[in-house]
Design a protein around this motif. Structure first.
Motif, short mmCIF file in Angstrom:
data_model
loop_
_atom_site.label_atom_id
_atom_site.label_comp_id
_atom_site.label_asym_id
_atom_site.label_seq_id
_atom_site.Cartn_x
_atom_site.Cartn_y
_atom_site.Cartn_z
N GLU A 1 11.19 -15.02 -8.79
CA GLU A 1 11.95 -15.99 -8.02
C GLU A 1 13.28 -15.44 -7.52
O GLU A 1 13.71 -15.75 -6.43
CB GLU A 1 12.21 -17.23 -8.87
CG GLU A 1 10.98 -18.03 -9.17
CD GLU A 1 11.28 -19.22 -10.05
OE1 GLU A 1 12.47 -19.55 -10.27
OE2 GLU A 1 10.32 -19.83 -10.53
N LYS A 2 13.94 -14.65 -8.35
CA LYS A 2 15.26 -14.10 -7.99
C LYS A 2 15.16 -13.27 -6.71
O LYS A 2 16.01 -13.39 -5.81
CB LYS A 2 15.78 -13.25 -9.15
CG LYS A 2 16.97 -12.40 -8.83
CD LYS A 2 18.24 -13.17 -8.98
CE LYS A 2 19.41 -12.21 -8.93
NZ LYS A 2 20.39 -12.56 -7.97
N LYS A 3 14.12 -12.46 -6.60
CA LYS A 3 13.96 -11.63 -5.41
C LYS A 3 13.67 -12.47 -4.18
O LYS A 3 14.15 -12.17 -3.09
CB LYS A 3 12.86 -10.60 -5.64
CG LYS A 3 13.26 -9.57 -6.68
CD LYS A 3 12.17 -8.58 -6.95
CE LYS A 3 12.59 -7.62 -8.06
NZ LYS A 3 11.54 -6.69 -8.42
N PHE A 4 12.92 -13.55 -4.33
CA PHE A 4 12.67 -14.44 -3.20
C PHE A 4 13.95 -15.13 -2.76
O PHE A 4 14.18 -15.31 -1.57
CB PHE A 4 11.60 -15.48 -3.53
CG PHE A 4 10.21 -14.95 -3.39
CD1 PHE A 4 9.75 -14.45 -2.17
CD2 PHE A 4 9.34 -14.94 -4.45
CE1 PHE A 4 8.47 -13.96 -2.03
CE2 PHE A 4 8.05 -14.46 -4.32
CZ PHE A 4 7.62 -13.96 -3.10
N ARG A 5 14.80 -15.50 -3.71
CA ARG A 5 16.08 -16.11 -3.34
C ARG A 5 16.94 -15.15 -2.54
O ARG A 5 17.61 -15.55 -1.59
CB ARG A 5 16.84 -16.56 -4.59
CG ARG A 5 16.29 -17.84 -5.15
CD ARG A 5 17.07 -18.26 -6.35
NE ARG A 5 16.18 -18.06 -7.48
CZ ARG A 5 16.53 -17.77 -8.71
NH1 ARG A 5 17.79 -17.62 -9.01
NH2 ARG A 5 15.64 -17.62 -9.64
N VAL A 6 16.91 -13.88 -2.90
CA VAL A 6 17.68 -12.88 -2.16
C VAL A 6 17.12 -12.74 -0.73
O VAL A 6 17.88 -12.66 0.23
CB VAL A 6 17.66 -11.52 -2.91
CG1 VAL A 6 18.26 -10.43 -2.06
CG2 VAL A 6 18.39 -11.64 -4.23
N THR B 1 22.82 -16.36 -5.65
CA THR B 1 21.38 -16.56 -5.78
C THR B 1 20.98 -16.89 -7.22
O THR B 1 19.81 -17.00 -7.52
CB THR B 1 20.61 -15.32 -5.30
OG1 THR B 1 21.05 -14.18 -6.03
CG2 THR B 1 20.81 -15.10 -3.82
N GLU B 2 21.97 -17.07 -8.08
CA GLU B 2 21.72 -17.42 -9.48
C GLU B 2 21.73 -18.94 -9.61
O GLU B 2 22.39 -19.64 -8.87
CB GLU B 2 22.81 -16.84 -10.38
CG GLU B 2 22.89 -15.34 -10.36
CD GLU B 2 21.70 -14.69 -11.01
OE1 GLU B 2 21.15 -15.25 -11.97
OE2 GLU B 2 21.33 -13.60 -10.56
#
Length: 73
Positions: A3-8, A55-56
């Motif tokens: 999910e973190k990479k998608f938010r970026v 993005t956190e």
């Protein structure tokens, strides 16, 4: 992809000036099986518009995970 990479990637689309439809089209083309949903993209765009460019996930109030242990139960 997590999910973190998608938010970026969603933030990248936002900063490039793409709207949510263009961002979703691009993400679906690149990640057809695991891309984020339409509502997820809209939610993150709303956060970015209001100035939250992190993005956190923010901290939440409530009971911490350490509060429930075998000794407490």
């Amino acid at each position: 992809m997590d999910e973190k990479k998608f938010r970026v990637l969603i933030k990248y689309c936002f900063l490039k000036g793409k709207n949510t439809i263009e961002a979703r089209t691009w993400l679906d083309a690149e990640f057809p099986d695991s891309g984020p949903g339409k509502s997820t993209i809209k939610d993150w765009y709303a956060k970015f518009r209001y100035g939250e460019l992190s993005t956190e996930y923010g901290e939440r109030s409530g009971r911490p995970k350490e509060a429930v242990t075998d000794e407490n139960i």
